[in-house]
Design a protein around this motif. Sequence first.
Motif, PDB file in Angstrom:
ATOM      1  N   GLU A 168      41.991  44.843  42.539  1.00  0.00           N
ATOM      2  CA  GLU A 168      40.510  45.279  43.766  1.00  0.00           C
ATOM      3  C   GLU A 168      39.551  44.472  42.903  1.00  0.00           C
ATOM      4  O   GLU A 168      39.055  43.349  43.090  1.00  0.00           O
ATOM      5  CB  GLU A 168      40.141  45.687  44.407  1.00  0.00           C
ATOM      6  CG  GLU A 168      41.317  46.178  45.216  1.00  0.00           C
ATOM      7  CD  GLU A 168      41.201  46.813  46.659  1.00  0.00           C
ATOM      8  OE1 GLU A 168      39.986  47.771  46.357  1.00  0.00           O
ATOM      9  OE2 GLU A 168      41.805  47.278  47.302  1.00  0.00           O
ATOM     10  N   GLU A 171      40.589  41.052  41.644  1.00  0.00           N
ATOM     11  CA  GLU A 171      39.605  39.333  42.291  1.00  0.00           C
ATOM     12  C   GLU A 171      38.626  39.374  42.338  1.00  0.00           C
ATOM     13  O   GLU A 171      38.164  37.743  43.005  1.00  0.00           O
ATOM     14  CB  GLU A 171      40.902  40.540  43.946  1.00  0.00           C
ATOM     15  CG  GLU A 171      40.799  39.029  45.022  1.00  0.00           C
ATOM     16  CD  GLU A 171      39.778  39.668  46.086  1.00  0.00           C
ATOM     17  OE1 GLU A 171      39.407  38.361  46.629  1.00  0.00           O
ATOM     18  OE2 GLU A 171      38.923  40.390  45.339  1.00  0.00           O
ATOM     19  N   VAL A 176      42.333  37.193  40.438  1.00  0.00           N
ATOM     20  CA  VAL A 176      43.512  37.431  41.307  1.00  0.00           C
ATOM     21  C   VAL A 176      43.285  36.510  42.515  1.00  0.00           C
ATOM     22  O   VAL A 176      41.564  36.303  43.375  1.00  0.00           O
ATOM     23  CB  VAL A 176      43.769  38.785  41.659  1.00  0.00           C
ATOM     24  CG1 VAL A 176      44.812  38.671  42.985  1.00  0.00           C
ATOM     25  CG2 VAL A 176      44.298  39.443  40.399  1.00  0.00           C
ATOM     26  N   THR A 177      44.086  35.602  42.396  1.00  0.00           N
ATOM     27  CA  THR A 177      43.969  34.507  43.811  1.00  0.00           C
ATOM     28  C   THR A 177      44.023  35.170  45.354  1.00  0.00           C
ATOM     29  O   THR A 177      43.358  34.443  46.051  1.00  0.00           O
ATOM     30  CB  THR A 177      44.928  33.712  43.738  1.00  0.00           C
ATOM     31  OG1 THR A 177      44.708  32.811  42.196  1.00  0.00           O
ATOM     32  CG2 THR A 177      45.019  32.319  44.383  1.00  0.00           C
ATOM     33  N   ARG A 178      45.333  35.723  45.299  1.00  0.00           N
ATOM     34  CA  ARG A 178      45.151  36.905  46.066  1.00  0.00           C
ATOM     35  C   ARG A 178      45.805  37.701  46.642  1.00  0.00           C
ATOM     36  O   ARG A 178      46.251  38.765  45.268  1.00  0.00           O
ATOM     37  CB  ARG A 178      46.585  35.849  47.421  1.00  0.00           C
ATOM     38  CG  ARG A 178      45.989  34.795  47.563  1.00  0.00           C
ATOM     39  CD  ARG A 178      47.314  34.086  48.689  1.00  0.00           C
ATOM     40  NE  ARG A 178      47.006  32.628  48.914  1.00  0.00           N
ATOM     41  CZ  ARG A 178      47.917  31.792  50.166  1.00  0.00           C
ATOM     42  NH1 ARG A 178      48.241  32.401  50.639  1.00  0.00           N
ATOM     43  NH2 ARG A 178      47.817  30.906  50.275  1.00  0.00           N
ATOM     44  N   LEU A 179      45.368  39.239  47.372  1.00  0.00           N
ATOM     45  CA  LEU A 179      45.903  40.341  47.099  1.00  0.00           C
ATOM     46  C   LEU A 179      47.115  40.661  48.305  1.00  0.00           C
ATOM     47  O   LEU A 179      47.473  40.285  49.149  1.00  0.00           O
ATOM     48  CB  LEU A 179      44.861  41.445  47.248  1.00  0.00           C
ATOM     49  CG  LEU A 179      43.598  41.990  46.128  1.00  0.00           C
ATOM     50  CD1 LEU A 179      43.103  42.697  46.447  1.00  0.00           C
ATOM     51  CD2 LEU A 179      44.281  42.361  44.690  1.00  0.00           C
TER      52      LEU A 179
END
Length: 257
Positions: A168, A171, A176-179
């Motif tokens: 998190e 992100e 990070v593009t998507r969680l």
Amino acid sequence: MTVAQGQVAVERDNAVMVITIDRPAVRNAIDYDTAQALSAAFDELDASPSLSAAVITGSNGMFSAGMDLKAFAAGGRLPRSERGFAGIVWKPPRTPLIAAVEGFAVGGGFEIVLACDLVVAARDAVFGLPEVQRGQCASGGGLLRLPRRIPYHRAMELILTGERLGAEAAEHLGLVTRLAPPGGALAEARRLAERIAANGPLAVAASKRVVVESQDWSSTEAFDRQEAIVDPVRSSADAREGALAFSEKRAPIWRGE
């Protein structure tokens, strides 16, 4: 279709390739044979015009613990190919590559992630470059790529302390593009890859090439060098098909020409 290549599984699903590091007994650590198998998979990816995107992940809820230090200490060869560590860090594939991260991506495992174009991570995934804690340097791309992915001082803190970074927080930093929910990173990465693969393959490949190569272009040459890459796409049959499909309100049929 899934094909096992030693300690790596390769699956083709229409225009998407899924590459799985499959050494769960050692937390998907990379030894020489695994690096060679990964390198072969990336060679196959780049040589296949029918493939528009790829995903790399690890088996059994773990991305990768990095270099297999026990195998190396026992006399094994360095886990790299002509593409570098893990068959990727010096020469990532030309085809867009998404990391689907569950569990830990640390050391060389994190450096594999940093060589990818997009990152999908489970909310409980963990990243880190602990090399300094072992008297080593993150020379597989960690020192070079991390400061380009997140703010400089945050990157330096992670590099110089070896501390871990949660998904998190990653992100929030834009790493990070998507969680995804725990256990859901691969499914979400597949969906993202399918969205990429639905687009014109020539345009996708050229767009990635411009973004990657333009990092060291000067402002005076940038548009000329970009033009040399994108002009063939502009005049392609796929570009005409894209315009025609738009006017006819239908999905385009790409030929990669």
